[in-house]
Write an enzyme that holds these catalytic residues in place. Structure first.
Site, PDB file in Angstrom:
ATOM      1  N   TYR A 362       0.823  -1.238   0.000  1.00 56.98           N
ATOM      2  CA  TYR A 362       0.000   0.000   0.000  1.00 56.98           C
ATOM      3  C   TYR A 362       0.843   1.267   0.000  1.00 56.98           C
ATOM      4  O   TYR A 362       2.049   1.231   0.084  1.00 56.98           O
ATOM      5  CB  TYR A 362      -1.084   0.008   1.061  1.00 56.98           C
ATOM      6  CG  TYR A 362      -0.762  -0.151   2.525  1.00 56.98           C
ATOM      7  CD1 TYR A 362       0.496   0.018   3.046  1.00 56.98           C
ATOM      8  CD2 TYR A 362      -1.810  -0.453   3.416  1.00 56.98           C
ATOM      9  CE1 TYR A 362       0.728  -0.118   4.410  1.00 56.98           C
ATOM     10  CE2 TYR A 362      -1.588  -0.597   4.773  1.00 56.98           C
ATOM     11  CZ  TYR A 362      -0.311  -0.425   5.266  1.00 56.98           C
ATOM     12  OH  TYR A 362      -0.095  -0.548   6.602  1.00 56.98           O
ATOM     13  N   GLU A 363       0.135   2.364  -0.194  1.00 51.55           N
ATOM     14  CA  GLU A 363       0.750   3.689  -0.443  1.00 51.55           C
ATOM     15  C   GLU A 363       1.741   3.615  -1.609  1.00 51.55           C
ATOM     16  O   GLU A 363       2.817   4.215  -1.570  1.00 51.55           O
ATOM     17  CB  GLU A 363       1.364   4.260   0.821  1.00 51.55           C
ATOM     18  CG  GLU A 363       0.261   4.532   1.808  1.00 51.55           C
ATOM     19  CD  GLU A 363       0.470   5.701   2.719  1.00 51.55           C
ATOM     20  OE1 GLU A 363       1.244   6.617   2.382  1.00 51.55           O
ATOM     21  OE2 GLU A 363      -0.189   5.720   3.763  1.00 51.55           O
ATOM     22  N   GLY A 364       1.350   2.858  -2.620  1.00 48.74           N
ATOM     23  CA  GLY A 364       2.186   2.649  -3.790  1.00 48.74           C
ATOM     24  C   GLY A 364       3.015   1.398  -3.578  1.00 48.74           C
ATOM     25  O   GLY A 364       3.776   1.311  -2.622  1.00 48.74           O
TER      26      GLY A 364
END
Ligand code: CAA
Ligand code: FAD
Length: 379
Positions: A362-364
């Site tokens: 997550y968050e890229g």
């Protein structure tokens, strides 16, 4: 160059560690098993001032810095990664953009409630067909007099369902690509805003991850954050700092697994001596400790740069990339140190290994971090 934490940062670290070990850790395995979010823990964090660490006192914060914030996420994640991400999403993803792009009224109304912990925040960017490729989002915000009407679905939203204030990204112009995206502050309870599927997950199971559904949801224009069309840049700049929150989470997970492994290796005896005394095992612990330290240095550096007002996007992406990979490596080795016992739920390291995986996603994803870093180092 000074590698020492300030006195204030050391005090905060001690306070959060005490809180984490006494109030968060005892129920971590049970909440994981039951997939149960505990609002009471968030309320306790609010009493300690943790929900508003970097924000000025005038907005209900404690006026501290981003290194202190990273330390808090790290210490919470050292015992419970779900609690770490609750705070990280609340501060980095929901509060930061309102502090940075909000007007006076938005800060007074929304940021103050977030900073004091009266309200919990969430950030809604991802959609079923738009994860890494943010610009392809389809959620629509249509102007209607003094309001916007939202229609569409967001998925994977951390703190979804339990949060009170949501930062929602939607297209105000479907034909303008990323330039057609705008950011809105949406409160729980608004007509036309409901919650869908709650994900059943491998790890961070006491952090709820939920679908948001918008059906003719009417939002006053006062809740537009920044200008129309600025949403993509708001989203990206928010993630620049948010990624370091995840790096801090990864450092905490890795440190927790390392601490547990060292304790176990000193106790467990095979071949007539503690397994820590076997060189093969102590080399493993040495590599784990080195990974954790390197990840922490990158993370604190990015946080330091942000506190100093210097560019930190590249440092933050590097920290998230390295710390996420380190957390996965260290927690996998922690299970190895515990042998067969590590593979059972009688010991905590299997939870750490399950929790670590998300920090690469997550968050890229870490592929996206490489893309971001690659573009920066070659431009
Ligand atoms: N800051 C400011 N502007 C930025 C920027 C940044 N960090 N990144 C890009 N931009 C600007 C570019 O300069 C460009 O501007 P112009 O139009 O003026 O030229 C514009 O934005 C478009 O940029 P790109 O061409 O780079 O956009 P792209 O479509 O190639 O996407 C991406 C870039 C890095 C892949 C981006 O889509 C991305 O970050 N994807 C990953 C999504 C993500 O991280 N989601 C996380 C969801 S939150 C979450 O997961 C929560 C949780 O953990 C708890
Ligand atoms: P995809 O984008 O479909 O990627 C699939 C694979 O392809 C990945 O390995 C990816 O790295 C790779 N890939 C894609 N594009 C490229 C490329 N250009 N180059 C190389 N490889 C590529 N989102 C929110 O908005 N808010 C939240 O609070 C939030 N919380 C989350 C919590 C959890 C537990 C989870 C699982 C997700 C959360 N997300 C949240 C969504 C998260 O950010 C996305 O899952 C993530 O960005 C990846 O998107 P995707 O799942 O659609 O994968």
């Amino acid at each position: 160059m000074n590698f020492q934490l300030t006195e204030e940062q050391q005090m905060l670290k001690k306070m959060v560690r005490d809180f984490a070990e006494n109030e968060v850790e005892p129920t971590a395995a049970e909440r994981d098993e039951e997939e149960r979010f505990d609002r009471n823990i968030f309320d306790q964090m609010s009493e300690l001032g943790l929900t508003g660490i970097p924000w000025p006192e005038e907005y209900g914060g404690i006026g501290s810095d981003f290194v202190s914030y990273a330390i808090a996420v790290e210490e919470l994640s050292r015992v419970c990664a779900s609690t770490g991400v609750t705070l990280s999403a609340h501060i980095s993803l929901a509060s930061w953009p309102i502090y940075t792009f909000g007007n006076k009224e938005q800060k007074e109304n929304f940021l103050t409630r977030l900073a004091t912990g009266e309200a919990l925040g969430a950030y809604a960017l991802s959609e079923p067909g738009a994860g890494s490729d943010v610009s392809s989002m389809r959620t629509q915000a249509k102007k209607d007099g003094d309001d916007y009407i939202l229609n569409g679905n967001k998925v994977w939203i951390t703190n979804g369902g339990v949060a009170d204030i949501y930062l929602v990204f939607a297209k105000t112009d479907q034909d303008a690509g990323h330039k057609g995206i705008s950011a809105f502050i949406v409160e729980k309870g608004t007509d036309g805003f409901t919650f869908g599927k709650k994900e059943k997950k491998l790890g961070i199971r006491s952090s709820p991850t939920t679908e948001l559904i918008f059906e003719n949801c009417r939002i006053p224009k006062e809740n537009l954050l920044g200008e129309e069309g600025e949403g993509f840049k708001i989203a990206m700049q928010t993630l620049d700092g948010g990624r370091n929150g995840i790096a801090a989470q990864a450092v905490g997970i890795a440190q927790g697994a390392l601490d547990k492994s060292i304790g176990y290796a000193k106790e467990r005896e095979q071949f007539g001596k503690p397994i820590a005394k076997h060189q093969g095992l102590s080399f493993k612990l040495a590599d784990m400790a080195t990974d954790v330290e390197a990840a922490r240095l990158l993370t604190y550096k990015a946080a330091f740069l942000e506190s100093e007002g210097k560019p930190y996007a590249k440092a933050s992406a590097m920290a998230k990339l390295f710390a996420g990979d380190a957390a996965m490596e260290v927690t996998t080795e922690a299970v190895q140190v515990y042998g067969g016992y590590g593979y059972t739920k009688d010991y905590p390291v299997e939870r750490y290994m399950r929790d670590a995986k998300i920090t690469q996603i997550y968050e890229g994803t870490n592929e996206i971090q490489r893309l971001v870093i690659g573009r920066m180092v070659t431009s």
